[in-house]
Each structure stands twice: as structure tokens, then as C-alpha cells.
Design a protein around this motif. Structure first.
Motif, mmCIF file in Angstrom:
data_model
loop_
_atom_site.group_PDB
_atom_site.id
_atom_site.type_symbol
_atom_site.label_atom_id
_atom_site.label_comp_id
_atom_site.label_asym_id
_atom_site.label_seq_id
_atom_site.Cartn_x
_atom_site.Cartn_y
_atom_site.Cartn_z
ATOM 1 N N ALA A 92 0.838 -1.202 0.000
ATOM 2 C CA ALA A 92 0.000 0.000 0.000
ATOM 3 C C ALA A 92 0.873 1.252 0.000
ATOM 4 O O ALA A 92 0.505 2.278 -0.566
ATOM 5 N N ASP A 93 2.049 1.149 0.629
ATOM 6 C CA ASP A 93 2.947 2.306 0.736
ATOM 7 C C ASP A 93 3.703 2.519 -0.573
ATOM 8 O O ASP A 93 4.517 1.687 -0.973
ATOM 9 N N PRO A 94 3.443 3.616 -1.254
ATOM 10 C CA PRO A 94 4.129 3.833 -2.550
ATOM 11 C C PRO A 94 5.641 3.945 -2.405
ATOM 12 O O PRO A 94 6.379 3.668 -3.349
ATOM 13 N N GLU A 95 6.115 4.344 -1.214
ATOM 14 C CA GLU A 95 7.565 4.428 -0.975
ATOM 15 C C GLU A 95 8.207 3.041 -1.111
ATOM 16 O O GLU A 95 9.328 2.908 -1.601
ATOM 17 N N ILE A 96 7.510 2.011 -0.643
ATOM 18 C CA ILE A 96 8.033 0.639 -0.782
ATOM 19 C C ILE A 96 8.057 0.262 -2.254
ATOM 20 O O ILE A 96 9.046 -0.260 -2.768
ATOM 21 N N ARG A 97 6.982 0.583 -2.948
ATOM 22 C CA ARG A 97 6.851 0.150 -4.347
ATOM 23 C C ARG A 97 7.933 0.764 -5.233
ATOM 24 O O ARG A 97 8.348 0.177 -6.221
ATOM 25 N N LYS A 98 8.393 1.946 -4.823
ATOM 26 C CA LYS A 98 9.345 2.670 -5.660
ATOM 27 C C LYS A 98 10.632 1.855 -5.899
ATOM 28 O O LYS A 98 11.132 1.779 -7.009
ATOM 29 N N ASN A 99 11.131 1.246 -4.863
ATOM 30 C CA ASN A 99 12.407 0.527 -4.985
ATOM 31 C C ASN A 99 12.242 -0.980 -5.110
ATOM 32 O O ASN A 99 13.204 -1.697 -5.341
ATOM 33 N N ALA A 100 11.007 -1.445 -4.908
ATOM 34 C CA ALA A 100 10.816 -2.890 -4.817
ATOM 35 C C ALA A 100 10.690 -3.541 -6.186
ATOM 36 O O ALA A 100 10.509 -2.868 -7.196
ATOM 37 N N GLN A 101 10.813 -4.842 -6.165
ATOM 38 C CA GLN A 101 10.543 -5.635 -7.353
ATOM 39 C C GLN A 101 9.014 -5.720 -7.482
ATOM 40 O O GLN A 101 8.334 -5.967 -6.491
ATOM 41 N N HIS A 102 8.489 -5.539 -8.629
ATOM 42 C CA HIS A 102 7.038 -5.635 -8.841
ATOM 43 C C HIS A 102 6.295 -4.739 -7.849
ATOM 44 O O HIS A 102 6.568 -3.555 -7.768
ATOM 45 N N GLY A 103 5.424 -5.346 -7.033
ATOM 46 C CA GLY A 103 4.566 -4.528 -6.166
ATOM 47 C C GLY A 103 5.060 -4.332 -4.751
ATOM 48 O O GLY A 103 4.387 -3.725 -3.921
ATOM 49 N N GLY A 228 26.186 -4.955 -17.906
ATOM 50 C CA GLY A 228 26.251 -3.540 -17.553
ATOM 51 C C GLY A 228 25.525 -3.282 -16.244
ATOM 52 O O GLY A 228 24.690 -4.065 -15.814
ATOM 53 N N ASP A 229 25.899 -2.157 -15.622
ATOM 54 C CA ASP A 229 25.309 -1.845 -14.317
ATOM 55 C C ASP A 229 23.840 -1.451 -14.432
ATOM 56 O O ASP A 229 23.414 -0.913 -15.441
ATOM 57 N N ALA A 230 23.111 -1.751 -13.370
ATOM 58 C CA ALA A 230 21.714 -1.324 -13.315
ATOM 59 C C ALA A 230 21.266 -1.314 -11.870
ATOM 60 O O ALA A 230 21.660 -2.160 -11.095
ATOM 61 N N ALA A 231 20.446 -0.361 -11.529
ATOM 62 C CA ALA A 231 19.923 -0.293 -10.168
ATOM 63 C C ALA A 231 18.718 -1.214 -10.040
ATOM 64 O O ALA A 231 18.460 -1.791 -8.996
ATOM 65 N N HIS A 232 17.957 -1.334 -11.139
ATOM 66 C CA HIS A 232 16.752 -2.151 -11.086
ATOM 67 C C HIS A 232 16.703 -3.089 -12.290
ATOM 68 O O HIS A 232 16.905 -2.669 -13.417
ATOM 69 N N VAL A 233 16.435 -4.350 -12.009
ATOM 70 C CA VAL A 233 16.408 -5.354 -13.071
ATOM 71 C C VAL A 233 15.064 -6.062 -13.024
ATOM 72 O O VAL A 233 14.569 -6.389 -11.947
ATOM 73 N N ASP A 234 14.479 -6.293 -14.182
ATOM 74 C CA ASP A 234 13.219 -7.046 -14.196
ATOM 75 C C ASP A 234 13.113 -7.874 -15.471
ATOM 76 O O ASP A 234 13.592 -7.473 -16.527
ATOM 77 N N ILE A 235 12.497 -9.046 -15.303
ATOM 78 C CA ILE A 235 12.273 -9.892 -16.468
ATOM 79 C C ILE A 235 10.790 -9.855 -16.806
ATOM 80 O O ILE A 235 9.939 -10.049 -15.932
ATOM 81 N N LEU A 236 10.509 -9.593 -18.056
ATOM 82 C CA LEU A 236 9.116 -9.425 -18.475
ATOM 83 C C LEU A 236 8.485 -10.787 -18.768
ATOM 84 O O LEU A 236 9.183 -11.778 -18.891
ATOM 85 N N PRO A 237 7.170 -10.804 -18.898
ATOM 86 C CA PRO A 237 6.512 -12.067 -19.264
ATOM 87 C C PRO A 237 7.135 -12.647 -20.532
ATOM 88 O O PRO A 237 7.647 -11.912 -21.376
ATOM 89 N N SER A 238 7.024 -13.959 -20.652
ATOM 90 C CA SER A 238 7.820 -14.658 -21.654
ATOM 91 C C SER A 238 7.602 -14.162 -23.079
ATOM 92 O O SER A 238 8.520 -14.168 -23.882
#
Lengths: 348, 625
Positions: A92-103, A228-238
Motif C-alpha cells: 500500500a505504501d508507494p515508498e516501498i513500491r518505488k524501490n521494490a521488485q514488482h509490487g 552492464g550496471d543497473a539499479a533495477h532489473v526485471d524480467i518481463l513475461p515470456s
């Protein structure tokens, strides 16, 4: 055979070691360096905890499941393990969502569990950047709820987090230690809870809630650096066949060669031995809607209590699947994905 | 060892002392050596008395330089003695052959001490073959008295023949004690100027003279008092002994009451063999037992003599009745004599009440308490394992040879002779240019570095070797008892000399040199990891003085175990400090079930504090070293 040699030959030398850390933190011999587990002294014990806790050593998984989940009365779905319910959630806290993976569901839940005293410590992985700018994740023991947020996000590497758990258990200071881990780590924790080595259970009763992370694979230690460097990494649906690193889009074909070899032999996508498992949302509404949401499998009564508490306290936002049909379709989708990982692992 | 000139007086002496006294009575002018057990003490003692007695004694960087120095002293008609162990004699190889061809002026005696059973060696090589190969005369004493007597005789013989003479001794002679009746210490003879046409040149046209000298030696040996015959004349049963064999055999024959019926020929002159003397007794016998240390040297040469003379005689020894390896001892000789005589055991055999039930626990060789080598090998192993098990370690000869066992974490893959590690590593490391993908590490100590590693290092530099060479610099020739070497700034006679810096020497060759302290476990480990990953020739000098040496000068820090912190058997490491680290100062208190420090043994280096996984080992002042 000496247990160290057995573990080394069967797991490390064969390349199926995930570097989870389950063998570490109990004796001075097993260590980890840059994502590689090694032993620096050939201890001559015939039996030891390292061998029994290792998630890659053979074990009767049905018996383990029965021992840990039998009394719980939950449904067991062959593809995804013990099951009480599937949810779409986000912090619920948008501050958490900002840095988190997904939600940010995992961060919110661990924070809550600590605050409410459901656990008195948590073993997490910190994806903190090292001094040289590369990601250098490591396990850490957190007791202050405010520190949980520092461990948000994933680097897609496997630090030996469970070494920290083993040290914390041995110290016997905290009696309800929560653990967040990938399926390999969760399986190791399940083995620990089953107390396989009679001479020494390493205070396994002090293990509290086990939070599982969905996992497709982890990368080689230096894999990310190559991309290469990255602060945030995510893998999209297949269907997108890509990995996003901050604003960059990387073709999955460039990423897959960097997958840790041991992960190719893993047949567990949803961390089946956890109390609850969290992954990126994959609903029928598509990525545009799912982005920033998690899906969550609740497995045990303990897990259910935490979710109910999260709903009550407003820590998590819940998104409806729409109707029952859509919910069934979402579950079907996870089961298919999980079965597909299992199939690939077994075919190799 | 007495330096008194008291002819006829009897003293109790150790064999090594007898060698020193013998040299003195032989009027020695020059003595040199590189230390090696069991004769390491000899030059140390000579060094102590040299100034008073008016001769020169020196430790050489290696055995070859020692012998070559002796040859120089001999050129001016000086009497020179060179003391080595079996490996040192083998290291002489080329020098002894060429030197024998050129001959000598003043008496030159080489004393080579063999170590049967390799008590303090990596092998039990037999020195005697070298005399045969180099065509030089050889003697071997059977007692401490004979040891003393043989040295002046060897000088005389050497001068008579103008040839170097080898005296072979073994551990039990060197370390045994016996009564020695002294002879006279002569005035030092003046030197002879080397004239315009005097020569000491080893060249092949002297080969005939070389053999002729040997025949003259044989004639002298036929009547030498160092060959003894005791027992029944014209005996049918004949026992021939060399060295320590005589005493063992005498004891066995007395035990079995056979000393009257058996003849014993004890040979002190071993090469060339006094054939006539041997044939005189051999021709009367039908059954011969040969008792000697290590190889069947006498046995085979006597068999050849019997064969040439077409004698019908059975010759037994190392080939059958005595084990073909290992040292002579009462048990072995008694059993052989018993079987040879066909008598029943009386004592000291299997089932002997005197030795039954005696169960002495085996003790493994290990590093001393506080030894820096323990830390060095501990670090090296951790570094290699961290790098993924792939590194290959090429060892060398010194205290650190023990690292091949538990003491050094089974720390090396290769070990051969002195100086071999770096060159073997060079060869192996070159293969990294051709597909071999393991990093190569070689090791040596500081004394070995000067002894024979320097040419290997130059070779490695010239050939652009891809290796990490580690010098375990403990500022001492520790294994043999702290003899001076070029890096210590001391000499055998106690004078100071300029120290040679290993670092400066390596740097002068253009090597990249790093220095570290093995007691800084983490830092040194990281450095080794870094160096292993670098291409080319790297030299790392691990500096920390030998614990035994440091204990004499360094203030001993108090080291103790905080029993509240020590996890005892819950450590999960089964006694990491006392068992794996393995310092004799780290012990286990079985009553309290936790680690402890043996305060008597501990030298207070504090290195163990940095390896305890619980941080339970505490050091006064909180710092190692």
C-alpha cells in the motif's frame, strides 16, 4: 565417505550447487566467494549438517512435504505444491513500491511480520551495490522493521543468504527467525526444519515464517556485470522475451547464456516449501496492468494469518481477478509455467 | 668436544664430536659444510674452535661450493674437510668426479653422513655408490673411536694418493656415543707455494692415473687396521659387516652363543675393496651373511669377487634375510643372524616379553608452536581453494617439507630435491601458454633460496615464467639448527658479515617482488589471490622469523581462550584451533570441553587468534606477532 567430500563431489563438482549458503555459517570450512561455494579444509567428519541441509542433495520430497505440511490440511497441487489461495497484491505504501521488485508485497509483509512480532528477526538478501559499483548481494540479519526496505529488489544473483540464517540459529538469540529465499533456499530451510541430522539440529525450531520467492533462474555472479550496471532489473513475461535493466531493454537471448548452471536443473518455480510465495503478477489482463503488482500463493495457516493481518492493517492492496473464471485462469497459468520449468529441468 | 692435547686420555664422545676431534688431530686447515642431518653439528663445533685452533671453518651456501672451497685450500697443501649429508654428496656430483680426475695436493676428506630410515631426510640414499662412480677411496667407521681415528688416517691417505677420500658415516655413528682415546693434535703444517707449473686440473688424460691411485689404495687397504677379523679362524660360517653392522652382529652372536663358531670380518675400507683379504676368509666359508646399512653394496661387490674367483659360497643379506629398506637395529639383525644360524629366538624377536605390550603412540612430524610456516600454508590453501582448487604448488626442501602432511594442510603437490621447486614450476608454468590452465606456485625457504633456488629464479626470469614463487623467509636455516646462511649476516666462526637481501637480489634480476607477513592472515591471503591471478613471474616474500629463534628474543605475549566465547564441541569444527590449525600450543581441554592454550609450549605469537571462528582466542595487547 567424509561428508564434506560427498557434498563437494555430488553438488559442487557437478555444478548443481546454487550457492544458497545452507552448508555455511556452521563451521569454518564451507565458504562462498563471488557466488561460488567452496570448502577450504577436508574435514573428516562422516556426517554433518552441511550435507543434510543442502537442497541439492537427494531427499525424499514427498516425505518432507508430508512432515511439514501434512498437519496443516492445505490442498496440494502437483504443479505448485501446498495451496490455500492465490492473490494479486502490492504494497500500500508507494515508498516501498518505488524501490521494490514488482509490487513490493514481500517487503511489506516482512516489515509487518517484524512489527507485529510474528517474527523477531528476518534473514534477507541485500542487493546493495559494492564500492566498485557492481552489485554485490549478501545475506543479512534484520531485526529493525525499518531496515527491511534496504533489502528490496532483486539482482538476479544468488548470495549465500542461508549462511546468515545458520549463524543466527546457532547463536540461539532469536526464536522466530523469518527467512526470505528463492526455491532452493526455501527447500534447504525445509530440510533444516525437518531436523535430518539427529546429533545437531542447529536450533531449527527457531525458524519462523518462510517467505518464498518465485524464481525462473539466477545469474552467474559476474553475469550482471557483463550486461552492464543497473539499479533495477526485471524480467518481463515470456512473450516479450526481454529483460529490463533500468531504462535499457536487453534481449533475453543475451541473458540466458549467463544463467547459473545449477538453475537449469531446478524444478521448483514457486518455492513450494514456503509458508507463502511471492512473484510478479501474470494475470489475464496483461503486462500493462500487471506491472507493479505481485501474485501471492498462500500455503499454510501461518501464511494465511499474515495475509489476513496485512489486509486488516491495510499494508497490502488487493486487486480482484475479476471473476472466478479469471482467477482459475490465473492459477492455471502459474501451474503451466511451473510445470514447464519442471519439465525443462528434467529433460536436461 | 675437548681441544686439549692429551694423547692417550679417554673421553666419552658423540660421533659428530669424534669427527671434529679427528679433524683436529689430522691438522685441518680448512673446513666447510652445508648443514644436513645427521652431521649438521660438525661444522658448528669446528666453527667454535677454529679461531683458537688456527684454522678456517665456514658454512657454505651449498655443498658444491663447500667442496670446491676445500679443493682450493688443498691446492696450497692445506688439509681440508668437507662435511655433508647423503644429498649433499649427491649435490657434489660433477665436482667430485672432476675433482677426483684432477686429484688433490693437501689431504682432502669428505665426510658424508647417511640417514638410514630417513629420520630427518626425505630419502635413505646410500653415499657409497658415489665413491665407486668417482673412483675415490672410501672408509666407514664401525665405532665412535674409529670415527675419530679414521679422519687423520684419511688425510694421510689422501696426501699419499693425491686423491680425495670419502668417509661414510650413518645416523647411529653420528648421534651415538662412545669412549674415545685421544691422539695428538699436531702443529699446523705450513702451506706450500703454488708454483708456476703446479696444476690441479681435471682432464680426461688423467683417467689412467685416477685408476692407478685406486689400485694403490687397494694395496693399503689389504693391510689396514680398520678391517678386523674376529671369531673362529677358517670359519665355515662368515659374517661380513660394514659400519654399524659389526656391533649389532657381535651382540647377536653373544646372545646366541655363536661367537666361537662364526667368523666376523668387519670392513672399514669399503672402496676399493681389499679383495685378497676378503678372498682369504671367503674361500673357507660356505655360507656368508653381509650386514650393512641401506643398500646391498658390500653384498653385491663381494658376490662379484666370489663369482670371479669361482667360489661355491652362498651369500645372504639385504636380498633375503634383512629387509631391503630401512635401518639396521637389534631386532632386524638378531632375526637375520638367527635365521642364518638356524637357531631359536631367545630374546628381542617376535613375542619377546621384553618388548611385548610396549605400545608407543606414533607422533607425526609437525611445525613447532608459533611456526610461521603453519600460517603460510594455511593461507596458501585458503587462497587456492578460494580460487577454485586449481592452483598447483611445487614444494622444496626445508622445515616446510613437512607441509606435505597435516601440519601444512597437505600443502604441496610436488617435492623433490633442494632447489627443484622453482624450476619444476617454471616448466609447468610454461604449459599455460599451450593450454594448461592451472596457476603454478613454487615455494622455498630462505636458506634453500641461497642454496640452489637462485639459478632456478634466473632461469624463470630469463624464460619469462608464468609462476608465483613464494620465499618463506624465516631468517634461519631452521631445520638443521640455525646455521648461518648468506641472509643472516653471521659466519661459522662468529664473525659478522654483510647480509644478502633476498628482496634486493630478486629485484636486481628484474623480478617483481611483494613482501607480506604470514601472520596477517586475511591481508596475505588476498595478496596471494591477487598474485595468482596475475600473469608472469611474481616473487612473494613471506617474512616472519622462525618461532624458535624469535622465542629467544621476542617478548612472549599471553594468549588465552575465553571459555565463555569458545563454543567447545558446538563449534562445528571439531577443534579448529587444536586439530586443523594444529599448533602444538593449541590444545583441547577434555574436562571443560573447550579449547585451551598450553602455556608451556605456546610461544605467544597470537596467530591462532585470527583463525578462531568464534574469536575466543585472546592475545595480550590484542594483536598477533
Amino acid at each position: 565417505m567424509y561428508c564434506i567430500l560427498e557434498l563437494e563431489r555430488k553438488v559442487v563438482d557437478t555444478g548443481i550447487c546454487t550457492n544458497c549458503g545452507a552448508c555455511q555459517g556452521m563451521c569454518p570450512y564451507w565458504k562462498s566467494f563471488e557466488g561460488r561455494t567452496f570448502v577450504d579444509y577436508d574435514c573428516d567428519r562422516a556426517e554433518g549438517r552441511c550435507k543434510y541441509f543442502c537442497p541439492r542433495m537427494p531427499a525424499d520430497l514427498d516425505a518432507l512435504r508430508e512432515k511439514l505440511f501434512g498437519a496443516d490440511g492445505c490442498e496440494i497441487i502437483p504443479e505448485i505444491g501446498p495451496f490455500r489461495g492465490l492473490y494479486l497484491t502490492r504494497a500500500a505504501d508507494p515508498e516501498i513500491r518505488k524501490n521494490a521488485q514488482h509490487g513490493g508485497t514481500m517487503t511489506a509483509l516482512v516489515e509487518l511480520a517484524l512489527k507485529e512480532g510474528l517474527i523477531d528477526a528476518a534473514v534477507l538478501s541485500k542487493a546493495a551495490a559494492a564500492a566498485d559499483g557492481t552489485l554485490d548481494p549478501a545475506g543479512c540479519l534484520v531485526t529493525d522493521p525499518a531496515e527491511v526496505r534496504n533489502c528490496s529488489g532483486s539482482s538476479f544473483q544468488i548470495p549465500p543468504t542461508l549462511a546468515v540464517l545458520n549463524e543466527a540459529l546457532a547463536a540461539d538469540e532469536y526464536k522466530q527467525i523469518g527467512v526470505v529465499g528463492t526455491p532452493c533456499k526455501v527447500l534447504a530451510v525445509a530440510k533444516m526444519k525437518a531436523k535430518p541430522y539427529e546429533d545437531n539440529d542447529n536450533h531449527a525450531d527457531n525458524i519462523g515464517l518462510v517467505f518464498g520467492l518465485f524464481c525462473g533462474w539466477g545469474l552467474d555472479w559476474n553475469g550482471l556485470a557483463e550486461l552492464g550496471d543497473a539499479a533495477h532489473v526485471d524480467i518481463l513475461p515470456s512473450k516479450y522475451h526481454r529483460m529490463d535493466m533500468d531504462d535499457r531493454q536487453v534481449d533475453l537471448d543475451d541473458v540466458l547464456p549467463l544463467v547459473r548452471n545449477a538453475c537449469k536443473y531446478c524444478d521448483d518455480m514457486t518455492a513450494e516449501f514456503a509458508d507463502l510465495s511471492v512473484g510478479g503478477a501474470r494475470s489475464s489482463e496483461g503486462w500493462d496492468v500487471d506491472q507493479g503488482w505481485n501474485q501471492l500463493i498462500v500455503r499454510t495457516e501461518k501464511g494465511q494469518k499474515l495475509i489476513d493481518l496485512a489486509r486488516e492493517k491495510g499494508v497490502l492492496e488487493f486487486r480482484s481477478f475479476g471473476d472466478e473464471e479469471a482467477e482459475a485462469a490465473a492459477l492455471e497459468k502459474i501451474m503451466r509455467a511451473s510445470a514447464s520449468k519442471r519439465e525443462k529441468a528434467l529433460k536436461l | 668436544m675437548t681441544t686439549k692435547n692429551e694423547p692417550g686420555k679417554t673421553y666419552l664422545m658423540q660421533g659428530n664430536e669424534a669427527i671434529v676431534r679427528g679433524a683436529l688431530e689430522g691438522g685441518v686447515h680448512f673446513a666447510s659444510s652445508y648443514p644436513g642431518s645427521p652431521s649438521s653439528q660438525v661444522l658448528g663445533m669446528l666453527g667454535h674452535i677454529a679461531e683458537d685452533q688456527g684454522f678456517r671453518a665456514e658454512w657454505s651456501t651449498n655443498e658444491t661450493t663447500a667442496l670446491q672451497s676445500c679443493m682450493g685450500a688443498s691446492f696450497a697443501n692445506g688439509r681440508a674437510i668437507c662435511i655433508v649429508k647423503q644429498n649433499g654428496l649427491l649435490f657434489h656430483g660433477d665436482t667430485i668426479h672432476c675433482g677426483a680426475l684432477g686429484g688433490v695436493k693437501g689431504g682432502l676428506v669428505i665426510v658424508s653422513s647417511d640417514d638410514p630410515d630417513s629420520h630427518s631426510s626425505t630419502n635413505e640414499f646410500d653415499s657409497r655408490h658415489m665413491a665407486v662412480s668417482a673412483n675415490i677411496p672410501m672408509l666407514e667407521p664401525a665405532s665412535v673411536q674409529e670415527t675419530k681415528d679414521m679422519i687423520p688416517y684419511a688425510f694421510e691417505l689422501s696426501e699419499e694418493l693425491e686423491q680425495m677420500v670419502l668417509v661414510r658415516v650413518t645416523t647411529r655413528i653420528c648421534h651415538g656415543r662412545g669412549s674415545v682415546t685421544l691422539g695428538e693434535i699436531p702443529e699446523k703444517r705450513p702451506f706450500t707455494p703454488i708454483g708456476l707449473w703446479d696444476r690441479m686440473v681435471g682432464i680426461n688424460w688423467l683417467h689412467g692415473f685416477l685408476l692407478e691411485k685406486l689400485e694403490r689404495a687397494r694395496e693399503a687397504f689389504e693391510v689396514s687396521p680398520f678391517n678386523h677379523y674376529t671369531g673362529k679362524e677358517d670359519a665355515d660360517k662368515l659374517i661380513i659387516t660394514g659400519g654399524t653392522g659389526m656391533k649389532y652382529v657381535q651382540e647377536a652372536l653373544e646372545e646366541y652363543g655363536a661367537d666361537g663358531e662364526v667368523g666376523v670380518l668387519s670392513l672399514g675400507c669399503l672402496w676399493p675393496l681389499p679383495e685378497k683379504l676378503i678372498l682369504k676368509h671367503l674361500s673357507k666359508a660356505s655360507k656368508v651373511l653381509v650386514v650393512e646399512e641401506v643398500d646391498p653394496f658390500l653384498e653385491e661387490h663381494i658376490s662379484a669377487i666370489a663369482g670371479k674367483a669361482r667360489l661355491n659360497v652362498e651369500i645372504q643379506g639385504r636380498a633375503d634375510l634383512i629387509p631391503s629398506i630401512g635401518e639396521l637395529n637389534p631386532e632386524v639383525v638378531f632375526k637375520a643372524v638367527r635365521e642364518y644360524l638356524g637357531v631359536e629366538p631367545k630374546c628381542c624377536g617376535e613375542g619377546c616379553p621384553a618388548i611385548e605390550g610396549v605400545n608407543i603412540p606414533a607422533r607425526e612430524l609437525t611445525f613447532c608452536a608459533g611456526c610461521p610456516h603453519r600460517a603460510s600454508f594455511f593461507i596458501l590453501k585458503q587462497a587456492l581453494r578460494q580460487e577454485g582448487h586449481k592452483g598447483v604448488v611445487m614444494g622444496d626442501i626445508g622445515c616446510y617439507t613437512m607441509a606435505g602432511q597435516r601440519a601444512g594442510q597437505y600443502g604441496y603437490h610436488f617435492m623433490s630435491c633442494m632447489g627443484s621447486g622453482i624450476s619444476a614450476a617454471e616448466g609447468l608454468g610454461q604449459l599455460t601458454n599451450y593450454g594448461f590452465d592451472q596457476p603454478v606456485v613454487s615455494l622455498c625457504g630462505d636458506s634453500t633460496f641461497f642454496h640452489s633456488v637462485v639459478p632456478g629464479l634466473i632461469n624463470a626470469k630469463m624464460n619469462e615464467a608464468n609462476i608465483l614463487h613464494i620465499v618463506l623467509d624465516n631468517s634461519a636455516t631452521a631445520m638443521t639448527g640455525f646455521q648461518p646462511h648468506p641472509g643472516t649476516g653471521q659466519t661459522a666462526m662468529g664473525f659478522e658479515t654483510e647480509k644478502i637481501s633476498i628482496t634486493a637480489l630478486c629485484e636486481s634480476l628484474g623480478c617483481r617482488v611483494w613482501r607480506a607477513d604470514p601472520f596477517d592472515v586475511e591481508e596475505t591471503k588476498n595478496l596471494i589471490c591477487k598474485l595468482i591471478g596475475m600473469k608472469g613471474l611474481k616473487v612473494l616474500i613471506l617474512e616472519q622469523p622462525c618461532a624458535t629463534l624469535a622465542a629467544k628474543t621476542r617478548e612472549k605475549k599471553k594468549v588465552w581462550v575465553d571459555t565463555d566465547i569458545c563454543r567447545g564441541s558446538n563449534c562445528g569444527c571439531d577443534g579448529y584451533c587444536s586439530r586443523v590449525w594444529g599448533c602444538p600450543g593449541n590444545i583441547w581441554d577434555f574436562e571443560k570441553n573447550c579449547a585451551a592454550i598450553d602455556e608451556v609450549v605456546c610461544v605467544g605469537c597470537g596467530a591462532c587468534a585470527s583463525i578462531c571462528p568464534s574469536g575466543a582466542i585472546k592475545v595480550e595487547g590484542g594483536d598477533a606477532k
